[in-house]
Design a protein around this motif. Structure first.
Motif, mmCIF file in Angstrom:
data_model
loop_
_atom_site.group_PDB
_atom_site.id
_atom_site.type_symbol
_atom_site.label_atom_id
_atom_site.label_comp_id
_atom_site.label_asym_id
_atom_site.label_seq_id
_atom_site.Cartn_x
_atom_site.Cartn_y
_atom_site.Cartn_z
ATOM 1 N N ARG A 1 69.171 11.449 57.216
ATOM 2 C CA ARG A 1 70.101 12.346 56.534
ATOM 3 C C ARG A 1 70.901 13.186 57.537
ATOM 4 N N LYS A 2 70.247 13.686 58.554
ATOM 5 C CA LYS A 2 70.922 14.531 59.545
ATOM 6 C C LYS A 2 71.989 13.745 60.302
ATOM 7 N N THR B 1 74.910 13.169 57.872
ATOM 8 C CA THR B 1 75.585 14.434 57.586
ATOM 9 C C THR B 1 76.433 14.879 58.775
ATOM 10 N N ASP B 2 75.904 14.755 59.986
ATOM 11 C CA ASP B 2 76.648 15.162 61.185
ATOM 12 C C ASP B 2 77.912 14.334 61.387
ATOM 13 N N ASN C 1 79.510 12.721 59.052
ATOM 14 C CA ASN C 1 80.413 13.015 57.937
ATOM 15 C C ASN C 1 81.263 14.252 58.212
ATOM 16 N N VAL C 2 80.705 15.246 58.880
ATOM 17 C CA VAL C 2 81.472 16.442 59.238
ATOM 18 C C VAL C 2 82.650 16.046 60.121
ATOM 19 N N PRO D 1 83.952 9.666 54.319
ATOM 20 C CA PRO D 1 82.557 10.002 54.652
ATOM 21 C C PRO D 1 81.577 9.075 53.941
ATOM 22 N N ASP E 1 78.258 8.075 51.861
ATOM 23 C CA ASP E 1 77.467 8.645 50.780
ATOM 24 C C ASP E 1 76.037 8.751 51.309
ATOM 25 N N VAL E 2 75.602 9.984 51.558
ATOM 26 C CA VAL E 2 74.286 10.199 52.168
ATOM 27 C C VAL E 2 73.187 9.581 51.320
ATOM 28 N N SER F 1 68.003 16.789 50.834
ATOM 29 C CA SER F 1 69.241 16.924 51.605
ATOM 30 C C SER F 1 69.277 18.222 52.389
ATOM 31 N N ASN F 2 68.471 19.232 52.024
ATOM 32 C CA ASN F 2 68.471 20.476 52.787
ATOM 33 C C ASN F 2 67.445 20.441 53.921
#
Length: 150
Positions: A91-92, A95-96, A98-99, A118, A120-121, A145-146
């Motif tokens: 996930r990390k 997410t990174d 995607n930013v 981006p 889709d996580v 996701s958090n």
């Protein structure tokens, strides 16, 4: 500076004399690559930046437009996410990247368009789980996701 060809002397014999004199002075004795074969893969067409390309290859450098570099980074990130040892790390990674993709989508740099959106996580994590299950690897670490464990 090289002397001028005297009038009346054939060009070929004048050049041959220049080369013989230089050999006699030892000017060709310690040139880089002396006595070695030409490198393989040499192209016969002229490229005025051949030396830049060789230096970049020797030093492992490459220069890509920002959008192409990000495409490559995104592909590598996706592969790294699929190979991640835990869902949290997968996930990390996604997410990174995607930013960075979103930043480039909203502030496009010069060069070719990015042409991607981006990831889709949740889709990547689902695929990560399926690949782990197919390979016989149990999930060692699951997270939301958090990033907190389930």
């Amino acid at each position: 500076m090289t002397e001028r060809k005297p009038p009346g002397v054939p060009f070929e014999s004048w050049v041959d004399k220049q080369i013989r004199d230089a050999v006699g002075r030892g000017e060709f004795a310690r040139l880089p690559g002396a006595g070695k074969p030409l490198p393989s893969g040499t192209d016969t067409s002229y490229d005025e930046l051949w030396w830049v390309k060789q230096k970049m290859a020797r030093e492992g450098l490459s220069v890509l437009p920002p959008t192409l570099a990000l495409r490559k980074e995104a592909e590598d990130a996706l592969a790294a996410a699929y190979a991640a040892p835990s869902e949290r790390i997968a996930r990390k990674i996604v997410t990174d990247v995607n930013v960075k993709i979103r930043d480039m989508m909203f502030k496009p740099p010069p060069g070719p368009p990015l042409g991607m959106k981006p990831y889709d996580v949740e889709e990547v994590v689902r695929e990560w789980r399926e690949r782990r299950a197919a390979a016989g690897n149990p999930e060692r670490d699951t997270g939301t996701s958090n990033g907190s464990p389930v």
